[in-house]
Design an enzyme around this catalytic site. Sequence first.
Site, PDB file in Angstrom:
ATOM      1  N   GLU A 170       0.825  -1.205   0.000  1.00 11.38           N
ATOM      2  CA  GLU A 170       0.000   0.000   0.000  1.00 11.38           C
ATOM      3  C   GLU A 170       0.864   1.263   0.000  1.00 11.38           C
ATOM      4  O   GLU A 170       1.805   1.401   0.797  1.00 11.38           O
ATOM      5  CB  GLU A 170      -0.898  -0.026   1.240  1.00 11.38           C
ATOM      6  CG  GLU A 170      -1.799   1.173   1.434  1.00 11.38           C
ATOM      7  CD  GLU A 170      -2.636   1.054   2.701  1.00 11.38           C
ATOM      8  OE1 GLU A 170      -3.558   1.877   2.871  1.00 11.38           O
ATOM      9  OE2 GLU A 170      -2.377   0.145   3.520  1.00 11.38           O
TER      10      GLU A 170
ATOM     11  N   LYS B 230      -8.996   2.998  -2.740  1.00 15.79           N
ATOM     12  CA  LYS B 230      -9.391   2.392  -1.471  1.00 15.79           C
ATOM     13  C   LYS B 230     -10.754   2.927  -1.029  1.00 15.79           C
ATOM     14  O   LYS B 230     -10.993   4.137  -1.031  1.00 15.79           O
ATOM     15  CB  LYS B 230      -8.324   2.694  -0.416  1.00 15.79           C
ATOM     16  CG  LYS B 230      -8.493   2.005   0.918  1.00 15.79           C
ATOM     17  CD  LYS B 230      -7.277   2.305   1.808  1.00 15.79           C
ATOM     18  CE  LYS B 230      -7.328   1.604   3.134  1.00 15.79           C
ATOM     19  NZ  LYS B 230      -6.108   1.897   3.945  1.00 15.79           N
TER      20      LYS B 230
ATOM     21  N   CYS C 154      -5.849  -2.905   1.966  1.00 16.38           N
ATOM     22  CA  CYS C 154      -5.789  -2.977   3.422  1.00 16.38           C
ATOM     23  C   CYS C 154      -7.163  -3.029   4.090  1.00 16.38           C
ATOM     24  O   CYS C 154      -7.793  -4.062   4.132  1.00 16.38           O
ATOM     25  CB  CYS C 154      -4.943  -1.830   3.977  1.00 16.38           C
ATOM     26  SG  CYS C 154      -4.146  -2.241   5.556  1.00 16.38           S
TER      27      CYS C 154
END
Length: 563
Positions: A66, A132, A168
Amino acid sequence: MSKDTDNSNLTAENSANTTNIPPNAVTFALAQSHFLVGDITANADKMRQLAIQARDQGADVIIFPELALLGYPPQDLLLRPSLSGRIKSALSTLSDIQDIVMIVGYPHVDHHGTFNSAAILHNGHQKGFYHKQFLPNYGVFDERRYFDKGRNQVLFDYKGITIGLLICEDLWEKTPIADLKQQGVDLIVSLNASPFEVDKQNVRKAMLTKRSREHKMPIVYVNAVGGQDDLVFDGGSIVTQADGSIAHEASRFMDQLMLATLNVDTCKFDTQSKAPLTLSRESEMYQALVVGLRDYVNHSGFTGVLVGLSGGIDSALTLCIAVDALGADKVYAVMMPYEFTSKISLEDAQAQARRLNVSYTVCPIFDAVEGIRHTLAPLFNKSPADTTEENIQARARGVILMALSNKFGHLVITTGNKSEMAVGYSTLYGDMAGGFDVLKDVYKSQVYNLASYRNRLEDTPVIPERVITRPPSAELRPDQKDQDSLPDYDVLDGILTLYVDEDMGYQAIVDKGFDADMVAKVIKMVDNSEHKRRQAPIGTKISQRAFGRERRYPLVNKWSVNG
């Protein structure tokens, strides 16, 4: 929810080293590596090297952690006006890498906002990008300060499999992976920068196993590694099968390029021949502390570290960690005795310094302390001695260490533990003077466990046994013991764990069986010491709730102890 798809078949010629891989397979390279925050050009160069290495080893797809292109966590670097241009320039330098798909974590900036994103790069073209969706805003995370929420699902086809991307926190939530499954995804690729906490790897494994079983999908989970300020990323990247079993697991706390090959016909990964060693609680804590100090010192440009070696257990453990992190040639120990320093302390400090082969200097502070007391005598007007005189000793030592730091460019690492930081059993501008506190998130009872653990690793102990077994003392007055001012550390740490780490209130802690008066006393000490902690150096986070960015209390407040 909108859906961005790239269904083009990312065909690529395999390199000459892939003769043992059948044509109905896709090999993924998990680039578990340390990408330094802000060093965009160097990070891109590392990506280039790893991509070529992975391709030459037969990989079809390489996945980076990430935000790897910028490093994590970048904090207010994300607000710099030149960020977008620098990122675009760095991405363009990767355009000539051929015959391998690169999935790159990066910050995406456009007229819609700033996003925590993953780019799909192949043969000079960006095939798509994913933003994200779930932005963590708890603990050490404050992503909502910087990023806009992504709303796109990204799927791409490669060699007959459909791959979905997550980043994540998305994987910890139920809906993103469920939505991808509904769209027909065969496999999930997840980019992560998940910081270390004690037992966090087991938590990750449980979550990945659950997600794979729920949706009958393999998951490729790539994590970052290395220290960044007070955080440590511990790697441990994982590949799961569709039934939740673990096919591959990377080592902890070290760079690793791990390859995993998926049989497209069965959608099943090969399995590694040998799993990494399972780390004990003490082992993973110790390694995290070593990595945190190592990367902070090396990336900050210091030539070495200074440790005030007292002959006590905190400084003894700190010295061991420093040597393991940096090497004995970069560690300088200074013993600064005063009239209350015991002969045992002098002997044990010298013995440990010799055992670890570090530079060792004895610098008595009697003249410095007496000089300060003489200067203050007219102002004190014959007031009786109290903790003020004790603090003068600690501050004299702080002055000496900081002077040595200024003169020789070494970082002073302090030795205060979490128990002391919690209740204020420390001296501002004295034993708190320094740039990094190795044990800041380590309770005193854990200090003893770690010291014993480190001694067990070698035939000859690196910490004198007497340091571990003798009662702890600051040695600032005759026959002083820590328990003159504090409860036994087992009791103290039990209360502190509930109050600090688990955020329990007074009554809840009393209900756990602790003495009510003792609980009230400890809570009051913690609350009254916030100003000290705010001025303390940073230190490596190893617990679920460390002092620092994830525990923020006002310095001035009237909250009652029973709240």
